[in-house]
Design an enzyme around this catalytic site. Structure first.
Site, short mmCIF file in Angstrom:
data_model
loop_
_atom_site.label_atom_id
_atom_site.label_comp_id
_atom_site.label_asym_id
_atom_site.label_seq_id
_atom_site.Cartn_x
_atom_site.Cartn_y
_atom_site.Cartn_z
N ASN A 158 0.87 -1.18 0.00
CA ASN A 158 0.00 0.00 0.00
C ASN A 158 0.90 1.22 0.00
OD1 ASN A 158 -2.87 -1.06 0.45
ND2 ASN A 158 -1.65 -2.18 1.96
N GLU A 159 1.08 1.77 -1.18
CA GLU A 159 1.98 2.90 -1.35
C GLU A 159 1.26 4.18 -0.94
OE1 GLU A 159 4.96 2.39 -1.79
OE2 GLU A 159 5.40 0.86 -3.29
N PRO A 160 2.00 5.31 -0.81
CA PRO A 160 1.35 6.58 -0.48
C PRO A 160 0.15 6.83 -1.39
CG PRO A 160 3.71 6.85 -0.44
CD PRO A 160 3.45 5.45 -0.92
N SER A 162 -2.74 5.32 -0.72
CA SER A 162 -3.70 4.25 -0.41
C SER A 162 -4.67 4.74 0.67
CB SER A 162 -2.97 3.02 0.13
OG SER A 162 -2.04 2.56 -0.80
N THR A 177 10.26 2.22 -4.11
CA THR A 177 10.12 0.81 -3.76
C THR A 177 10.79 -0.06 -4.82
OG1 THR A 177 8.03 1.27 -2.68
CG2 THR A 177 8.39 -1.00 -3.35
#
Ligand code: F6R
Length: 643
Positions: A158-160, A162, A177
């Site tokens: 869950n990247e920024p 999300s 990432t």
């Protein structure tokens, strides 16, 4: 109920001396849960993570299974994520990761293991994700979820951006990432762009959640997640809404928490030499005033009134910290012969000294302390540069290909071929074919890894030549943990330790320069530090070790804060240039594609900047203005042995 020290923290956070202590606690909690549920005739549902962070937990669980009969028959697991597009047999797939590290080593029934599928057809992804969430609900939800944290602040993938209520879904991976995964995949270009991850909402539904973080590289995101108001730009911060969440972190990952960074703003402080120095240097930076210009009013205004009362006035504090800081600066890192050394970081005798520089991989010595190496050598010390690992995993195929084709072409162009022998050119052609045929992620064969090791050995030879260190003074230990491993799967062995002990006993150094104490313990530097610790334990009764000073240097992006520096070696503009030139020799470590955004610099640019920044920091607090500074912290042998 949090303590006064934790008043700035929105998530209960425990700082452990090291990752093993924290991992043991987590594994212990999981084992208790499994046993409790088993007694009740119920299943224990675990949410699991991959990556380096949970590895010590899995190791401990496997140990509990083997040595203390912990059974996993009643355990159901759901993993957080999987790369999209990777088959389950791909060496970097999370399926492989989990089966190799945990599932195949315990008695968990195969049909109780769940991971998102990375190979489901694009049109079926949505339904497949929905049924993953459904399967979790069906077993009554997750009892215990473990998490790591990425440098973007991601949990799972869950990247920024999300959202708090996101479900299991297909996501695209953040650039940072992907860059962090580049080493695992032997090049950024091979890192998948997409992944399937449990959603933040799915994670938040777990009964208990423990997030673990090791190493200084995680300190920034940990601080934000724990202390800042939750927002979607930092998914780990969304855990603040969870009913039972705890962070278990090691000391380096805690460095930026307010209670550690500026404890005087949090509660009473036991002032000692170190904290006084830390506070005064902080105040100087905060007020942008040189130390000697700080006044009582500055101390009072910025929360240091108590320090003033206990050890003030400002004038005395200023002089004392100014002198301490001044005395860290030396142009003689090996000690200055025939000089009064009472206020110098390194003693004058013996001179010249035997100096051992340990680098986890070829290039770290030059990047982090190239100027100091040059000085030590030119001032007469006997310098040995020892590379713990070959570094071959970080050499791109393209470079190996270039060298091999050069070899095979030289043979045909220069007509070197001797028909009777199996020539070098022929060997090169065979290996070239192997490189061309291998999939981008198949691990390299031994000969290819040897070629890549040679690349880095030669670069190390060229770089140390720039620093005037003879080839005979280089030691390539090629430690087996690295040669037999891959990223996130390094296991230190007795043989590694024996090689290091033999080197220490051969050199009997008066100074050892080393790094890795603050790194992720699963990284190359982290394993290197662990081995050094073990080796030092073994030689701790040798007579020569009593005369050895240990100097710790830090890698790029992990520079020592001013208050930690015990030795600052200034570099002239020419010396800085020399070091940058030496670092240029590491051609295999340059980026393999053009820079698209200027924020991501070549490594030599970063080292240049880092040394200039340290010099600027010294200048700002009122020391002399230098072009660049390399910094070291002195560590006591007992401190290393006990860490
Ligand atoms: C892995 C995962 C990720 C990692 C994170 C940290 O399943 O979900 O969020 O926990 O990227 O990775 P490491 O532990 O390798 O630093």
């Amino acid at each position: 109920m949090s303590t006064e020290a934790e008043q700035f923290e929105r998530i209960s956070t425990r700082v452990f001396q090291n990752s093993s202590a924290a991992a043991q606690e987590v594994a212990g909690e999981i084992a208790d849960l499994i046993k409790r549920r088993s007694k009740e005739g119920k299943q224990a549902v675990l949410g699991l993570a991959t990556g380096s962070t949970p590895l010590p937990v899995y190791q401990e669980l496997v140990r509990l299974h083997r040595e203390e009969n912990l059974s996993f028959r009643n355990v159901v697991t759901f993993n957080l994520d999987e790369y999209y597009g990777l088959n389950t047999d791909h060496p970097e797939s999370y399926h492989q990761f989990m089966w190799q590290r945990l599932f195949s080593k315990v008695d968990i029934p195969e049909d109780q293991v769940h991971l998102p599928s990375g190979t489901v057809k694009r049109t079926k992804v949505f339904a497949s994700c929905a049924s993953y969430d459904e399967a979790i609900n069906k077993v009554g939800g997750l009892d215990y979820q473990i998490l790591g944290i990425g440098r973007t602040g991601h949990i799972g993938f869950n990247e920024p951006g999300s959202t708090r209520d996101s479900k299991t879904r297909l996501v695209s991976l953040d650039a940072l990432t992907r860059r962090d995964a580049a080493r695992d995949f032997l090049g950024e270009a091979n890192v998948p762009r997409y992944a399937i991850t449990m959603g933040v909402g799915t994670i938040l539904k777990a009964d208990r959640t423990v997030l673990m973080a090791w190493g200084q590289a995680k300190a920034g995101v940990v601080q934000q997640a724990v202390e800042e108001a939750p927002n979607e730009n930092l998914p780990a911060g969304l855990l603040q809404g969870h009913k039972d969440v705890r962070f278990f972190i090691d000391e380096p990952a805690s460095e930026l928490l307010t209670r550690i960074r500026i404890p005087w703003l949090v509660g009473p402080v036991d002032w000692d030499k170190r904290t006084i120095r830390k506070a005064v240097l902080w105040l100087s930076k905060k007020t942008q005033k040189p130390i000697l210009k700080l006044q009582d009013s500055d101390y009072n205004e910025f929360g240091l009134g108590e320090l003033l009362t206990e050890v003030g006035p400002a004038y005395d504090l200023n002089i004392s910290v100014f002198n301490q800081t001044q005395h860290t600066i030396t142009g003689w890192p090996g000690g200055k012969p025939n000089a009064d050394d009472s206020n110098r970081p390194e003693r004058a005798t013996p001179f010249p000294k035997r100096v051992l520089v340990l680098a986890p991989e070829p290039d770290e010595d030059v990047l982090c302390m190239g100027g100091t190496i040059h000085r030590l050598k030119s001032q007469g010390s006997e310098v040995t540069l020892a590379y713990l690992t070959s570094g071959n995993l970080a050499v791109p195929d393209s470079m190996a290909r270039q060298i091999l084709s050069l070899m095979s072409e030289m043979e045909s162009q220069l007509n070197l071929k001797n028909a009777e022998d199996f020539s070098l050119g022929q060997v090169a052609s065979v290996l070239l074919t192997e490189l061309q045929d291998s999939g981008s992620n198949a691990g390299d064969s031994k000969p290819i890894r040897q070629v890549k090791s040679l690349v880095r050995r030669n670069e190390a030879g060229d770089a140390s030549h720039n620093l005037k260190i003879a080839k005979e003074s280089l030691h390539f230990l090629d430690l087996p943990f690295y040669e037999n491993g891959r990223y996130r799967a390094f296991h230190a062995t007795d043989e590694d330790q024996e090689k290091l002990v033999a080197l220490l006993r051969e050199v009997k150094p008066h100074q050892i320069y080393f790094t890795g104490a603050h790194a992720d313990p699963g990284s190359v530097s982290g394993v290197g530090y662990f081995l050094l610790k073990q080796a030092l334990k073994e030689v701790s009764n040798d007579p020569w070790i009593k005369d050895t000073n240990l100097w710790s240097y830090r890698g790029i992006g992990q520079e020592w804060p001013l208050f930690e520096i015990d030795m600052a070696v200034p570099l002239s503009p020419d010396e800085l240039n020399l070091k940058v030139e030496a670092s240029f020799q590491y051609r295999s470590q340059r980026r393999q594609f053009p820079l698209r955004d200027s924020a991501h610099k070549e490594i030599w640019q970063q080292t240049d900047e880092l040394n200039r920044n340290t010099a600027a920091a010294y200048d700002q607090v009122g020391m002399a203005e230098y072009e660049a500074i390399e910094a070291f912290k002195r560590i006591n042998l007992t401190e290393v042995l006990e860490s």
